[in-house]
Design an enzyme around this catalytic site. Sequence first.
Site, short mmCIF file in Angstrom:
data_model
loop_
_atom_site.label_atom_id
_atom_site.label_comp_id
_atom_site.label_asym_id
_atom_site.label_seq_id
_atom_site.Cartn_x
_atom_site.Cartn_y
_atom_site.Cartn_z
N ALA A 1 26.68 44.73 40.04
CA ALA A 1 25.63 44.56 41.04
C ALA A 1 26.14 44.66 42.48
CB ALA A 1 24.89 43.25 40.79
N ASP B 1 23.52 39.89 37.76
CA ASP B 1 22.87 41.06 38.36
C ASP B 1 21.67 40.65 39.21
OD1 ASP B 1 24.36 42.12 35.87
OD2 ASP B 1 24.07 43.83 37.20
N ARG C 1 18.73 51.91 38.97
CA ARG C 1 18.98 50.76 38.08
C ARG C 1 17.99 49.66 38.50
NH1 ARG C 1 24.39 49.96 35.94
NH2 ARG C 1 23.14 48.93 34.36
N ASN D 1 22.04 38.97 33.54
CA ASN D 1 23.40 39.51 33.53
C ASN D 1 23.54 40.37 32.28
OD1 ASN D 1 26.06 39.71 34.72
ND2 ASN D 1 26.81 38.46 33.02
N LYS D 2 24.65 41.05 32.17
CA LYS D 2 24.93 41.98 31.06
C LYS D 2 24.47 41.41 29.72
CE LYS D 2 26.32 45.24 31.14
NZ LYS D 2 25.32 46.37 31.16
N ARG E 1 29.47 50.76 38.88
CA ARG E 1 28.57 49.76 38.30
C ARG E 1 29.00 48.37 38.77
NH1 ARG E 1 32.05 47.58 35.95
NH2 ARG E 1 30.70 45.80 35.53
#
Lengths: 353, 353
Positions: free
Chosen positions: B59, B246, B100, B256-257, B57
């Site tokens: 990016a 990401d 994803r 992002n997360k 995982r």
Amino acid sequence: MRGIKGIGLIKMNNLPIEWLGDKVRILDQTRLPQEEVYLELGSYQDIASAIAELKIRGAPAIGVVSAYAVALSALEIESKSKEGFLERLRGISQTLATTRPTARNLFLAIDRMEQVARAGQDVKQIKQALVNEAIKIHSEEAEATRRLSQLGAELIGDGVTILTHCNTGALATAGYGTALGVIKQAKKQGKKLKVFVTETRPLLQGARLTTWELNRANIPVTLITDSMAGYFISRKEIDCVIVGADRIAANGDTANKIGTYTLAVLAMENGVSFYVAAPTTTIDLTLGSGDEIPIEQRSSDEVTHIQGIGIAPEGTQAANPAFDITPHYYITAIITERGIIREPYVERLKKCR
Amino acid sequence: MRGIKGIGLIKMNNLPIEWLGDKVRILDQTRLPQEEVYLELGSYQDIASAIAELKIRGAPAIGVVSAYAVALSALEIESKSKEGFLERLRGISQTLATTRPTARNLFLAIDRMEQVARAGQDVKQIKQALVNEAIKIHSEEAEATRRLSQLGAELIGDGVTILTHCNTGALATAGYGTALGVIKQAKKQGKKLKVFVTETRPLLQGARLTTWELNRANIPVTLITDSMAGYFISRKEIDCVIVGADRIAANGDTANKIGTYTLAVLAMENGVSFYVAAPTTTIDLTLGSGDEIPIEQRSSDEVTHIQGIGIAPEGTQAANPAFDITPHYYITAIITERGIIREPYVERLKKCR
């Protein structure tokens, strides 16, 4: 402490705290939602342990069981002289006061019990007066949450989506609930509601307890991690945020479960109302602002482990402040049993204590 | 997929992604920090599963292994005609693209591989060209993170305390790291640092992976729950926040997360710098703003369970957006391998892609 596994019992008797004359029966909140286990606590030491271990938690509930703890300890003190009795009682009160430093209700209940003891005639009369006072604190606290839930429900529109944090229902309050009481009362009024519940790490009171209480109230729940609140607030999927409180300073600054401050900042940034719901016993006029509220620092194990399982490399250092302070200017209104209080908080909070 | 338990191996060979000629070796990130397990993935299907299951995982890392997946699949295609070959390859690329949806680097790597395939002479030459291109993508991505870490480290003062979110180290980037690369490089420059790491629910990449990487880099770590960031930021215990990305839209809005947006709001509210560190492969100039970035919605089991253990009543509904969008006006600067980019982002991001 004796554990009674009581899946049947809870259906008959839904009280999270019950006075049995010579002991207190509580629902063990650390075992929910997997198991509904009742504990019968027959001594103040048992109650102090249950508070420290979060078997019973939530500021109003802690206040109530502390009062019962003082009453139970009084029944056991053998001193015949009032002076000797009061001295013993003071030591016990001090022990109870060390269990959780942030919740205002704990200290208020202990103070109130001590005042009753001091005002009593003799030891026998004081013992009875303390039992009566604890029962009175319990019933007043239950009534306060019922009343504030009714007042608060008026703020909730039909069809809204509410975000709440931690657990503030019957479990936490020995009564109707604070933030969750408001939500349940709005539902009772026939309003259609949806509730987003933050899981509330580290101890997952939202995931474990609030979902459980909302399920029982037939209110649709969406569970999210604490980190997801910003996503849903910024997408305008949340109409208002309601939380409880562990202590409210004279200026309205509010200590509540860690993560509350963040929700308040996110709400303000996105023009969403942010309500605090708490009985007036949570207000502490002796503290000018939130800076003076002591914040409990708990064991780092609660962060590095989840339900006993390690989630970080062994030996990882972790911090664990159990509460944070939300400055009053983020708070749209404070919902109490004596009315809905808005800015200027200093004047208006003074009037309602 | 073959598992090699490799506590010894990691000491010899620290690469999270390694090309072995006919397979890719990755460090299984779902097993860390308890176990250091390497997987050898010999087909594009294995790689697609590993991406979907978050065994690999981050990016930039996803971009690299996707390129290898295309190369591996190409080696297996039996078509002799270029046309037939390209058609097969297109289908495989589409499968990989569904793993994803948010990470820009995934799509960019696949596009780049397809371009190389189309430009090739014949099938044999294309197969070799694709392997070479994947290796080139890997090495460019590693070099980009090394370079951006050097540039970003200049922003970090001596003696500061940094907050970071999720995992953005070597594991996530197939190279040096983005946010964590900046931190490690600042440490290499001799600066004294302390790092607060959010655990990053639901999948705990902060607790599991970032603590692990920082321990190995001898940088002092304090692990916190996501809900505690506001507490430490508001108490001025954090000097700056650095996160990865990401996907970055043309105007600087950053996916992002989940939880990143919240940290950015908290940082701005408290006057703390908020940096995004990402290679330019994360920038997507085809999207005008963050509103257009697709957000991956993952299984609710990841919220209702932690490491396989249920934390909510059975049947509880949960939401699980894996990313959120941080609008560009919360971002102090975007650290890339081509320079540190500040407002106005639209002009400056255009120049660096």
